[in-house]
Write a protein that holds these residues in place. Structure first.
Motif, mmCIF file in Angstrom:
data_model
loop_
_atom_site.group_PDB
_atom_site.id
_atom_site.type_symbol
_atom_site.label_atom_id
_atom_site.label_comp_id
_atom_site.label_asym_id
_atom_site.label_seq_id
_atom_site.Cartn_x
_atom_site.Cartn_y
_atom_site.Cartn_z
ATOM 1 N N UNK A 259 0.822 -1.217 0.000
ATOM 2 C CA UNK A 259 0.000 0.000 0.000
ATOM 3 C C UNK A 259 0.853 1.263 0.000
ATOM 4 N N UNK A 260 1.975 1.236 0.733
ATOM 5 C CA UNK A 260 2.842 2.418 0.789
ATOM 6 C C UNK A 260 3.483 2.702 -0.572
ATOM 7 N N UNK A 261 3.819 1.629 -1.310
ATOM 8 C CA UNK A 261 4.397 1.798 -2.639
ATOM 9 C C UNK A 261 3.368 2.366 -3.603
ATOM 10 N N UNK A 262 2.134 1.970 -3.452
ATOM 11 C CA UNK A 262 1.068 2.494 -4.298
ATOM 12 C C UNK A 262 0.831 3.972 -4.020
ATOM 13 N N UNK A 263 0.895 4.379 -2.756
ATOM 14 C CA UNK A 263 0.731 5.800 -2.405
ATOM 15 C C UNK A 263 1.873 6.629 -2.985
ATOM 16 N N UNK A 264 3.105 6.117 -2.868
ATOM 17 C CA UNK A 264 4.262 6.833 -3.435
ATOM 18 C C UNK A 264 4.135 6.954 -4.951
ATOM 19 N N UNK A 265 3.622 5.913 -5.589
ATOM 20 C CA UNK A 265 3.433 5.956 -7.042
ATOM 21 C C UNK A 265 2.403 7.008 -7.433
ATOM 22 N N UNK A 266 1.323 7.081 -6.686
ATOM 23 C CA UNK A 266 0.296 8.093 -6.947
ATOM 24 C C UNK A 266 0.863 9.501 -6.812
ATOM 25 N N UNK A 267 1.649 9.714 -5.764
ATOM 26 C CA UNK A 267 2.262 11.041 -5.574
ATOM 27 C C UNK A 267 3.217 11.366 -6.708
#
Length: 462
Positions: A288-296
């Motif tokens: 989930x943290x990697x997905x948030x970083x990707x979105x940013x």
């Protein structure tokens, strides 16, 4: 070669895995022995055994994920030192996580470091001995080919680029009026009988590889040879065993009807669906943290008004279309001229897109498709309706890949690079059909474990 849940496993690499499991297990004991050489050990035998077992399991899983037990490893991608180094780095990371969760399994750091050194040396020694002796001619299966046409000639290059090749073709038998495409074809007559050739060449297997099925085979002699203990197989079975694919050029409706596999009833759908949900929730919990970083990252590059996700129509199970969800890796106007293949140097891909496509991060939102039930975790990759229509018209049996749900990762993604043409699609279909024919939970777990290699090596990314 053995079959586990209908999936072919190389016995040579299976024995290598067993031996190296023992090497990893004993490495922990050697590390503890070196650490406590002159003093009594702090650990009981049960503690040491449990720690060694976990250590060996993690390192074997990591080595498997990096392709070190893959029979199809060829000379170009061998890179044994690089693969071992990557696998050890991944294993240490996993061990650190396990020790954080279960601290009782961790021994002294000096013991762990010593065990890693012993493991590295032991693995290099084992690999040297394995590749030194495994390709000896006496250890290979001796194969006699009945047929000397184009299909028989193509067998000479099967597995020719692999580090380990488990068979050797000892000769070709020509049938009456058959065009010859191989060197040194042997014609049968009253003086030269098939049984004599088999005995003289010490043949282990016979492969029937005739171009024209109407050609008359020496059935009585073949039956006699079969009953004497020599294995006889058709060309399709040989390709399935050696290359883990369904060979399109030799595929027929009768073979599909009478071959084993292509079973999807019973508890299989329930087991597969349960596995999909569990695997998706587990991966979401750690990514989930990697997905948030990707979105940013996408927001920063394209602006906060730009879409982060990309929805695209794909063909799914039983030809039912659905919308696949991915992180947007291309410009917003990437398909203003219609659907097109992604090329190796595609200028439509953004800077963030190049990174997330290389390491398959753009695929993570498809976990939502899996939870919804449109996709499975493992299966043939879904294609766009615009492409599927043409493929079904031009490629035989293409429609059969839709007998199972499409997946985030699949057998074709492991065995063949990115497909960007109809030819590539035809080649990948052979691996997809192998999966449809033989799929099981065991094969799904094998594919998931091997996907680590695809991600770290960036195989087929565009």
């Amino acid at each position: 070669m053995i079959r586990i849940f209908r999936h072919y496993i190389s016995t040579a690499y299976l024995w290598l895995l067993i031996v190296e499991s023992l090497v990893f297990y004993l490495a922990m004991y050697c590390g503890a022995g070196l650490r406590f050489l002159y003093i009594a050990s702090w650990y009981s035998q049960s503690e040491l055994a449990a720690s060694a077992a976990v250590y060996a399991a993690v390192f074997i899983a990591s080595c498997s994920g990096l392709g070190l037990y893959r029979k199809t490893l060829d000379k170009e991608e061998y890179n044994i030192l690089q693969r071992i180094s990557f696998s050890f780095a991944v294993a240490v990371f996993i061990l650190a996580f396990i020790y954080y969760i279960i601290p009782d399994l961790m021994l002294a750091r000096s013991v762990l470091i010593s065990a890693i050194i012993f493991s590295f040396v032991g693995l290099l020694l084992t690999r040297y001995l394995f590749y030194r002796f495994v390709n000896l001619d006496n250890l290979k299966r001796r194969v006699l080919v009945v047929g000397c046409g184009q299909r028989a000639g193509e067998l000479s290059v099967v597995n020719s680029s692999y580090i380990y090749r488990g068979f050797e073709i000892v000769g070709y038998i020509t049938l009456e009026d058959e065009p010859i495409s191989v060197p040194h074809a042997i014609a049968l007559n009253e003086k030269i009988r098939l049984t004599d050739i088999v005995e003289a060449a010490n043949v282990d297997e016979i492969v029937i590889a005739v171009d024209d099925r109407r050609k008359k085979l020496p059935v009585e002699e073949l039956l006699d040879i079969k009953m004497s203990g020599v294995q006889i197989m058709d060309l399709q079975t040989f390709y399935e065993r050696e290359q883990r694919l369904v060979f399109l050029e030799a595929l027929s409706p009768s073979w599909l009807m009478f071959s084993d596999g292509f079973v999807s009833g019973g508890l299989r759908p329930i087991v597969k669906r349960s596995f999909d949900i569990l695997a998706s929730l587990l991966l979401l919990s750690v990514s989930w943290w990697l997905m948030i970083l990707t979105m940013l990252a996408i927001y920063i590059e394209s602006g906060f008004g730009a879409p982060v996700f990309y929805r695209q129509k794909r063909v799914g199970y039983r030809d039912i279309p659905f919308d696949v969800i991915k992180f947007r890796s291309m410009r917003i106007d990437a398909e203003k001229n219609g659907a097109q293949w992604a090329s190796q140097t595609d200028d439509r891909v953004t800077r963030v897109g190049k990174v997330i496509r290389k390491y398959r991060i753009d695929e993570l939102p498809q976990l939502l498709n899996v939870l919804k039930g449109d996709m499975s975790f493992v299966g043939p990759r879904p294609e766009r309706p615009e492409f599927v229509k043409g493929f079904e018209e031009n490629i035989p049996y293409y429609k059969e890949r839709h007998r199972v749900k499409p997946g985030i990762t699949g057998w074709a993604q492991l065995c063949y690079p990115y497909g960007a043409s109809e030819y590539d699609t035809r080649q990948k279909l052979q691996f997809d059909l192998y999966y449809v024919k033989n799929y099981s939970l065991f094969l799904d777990l094998t594919i998931m474990l091997s996907t680590v290699e695809v991600i770290l090596w960036g195989k087929g990314a565009r």
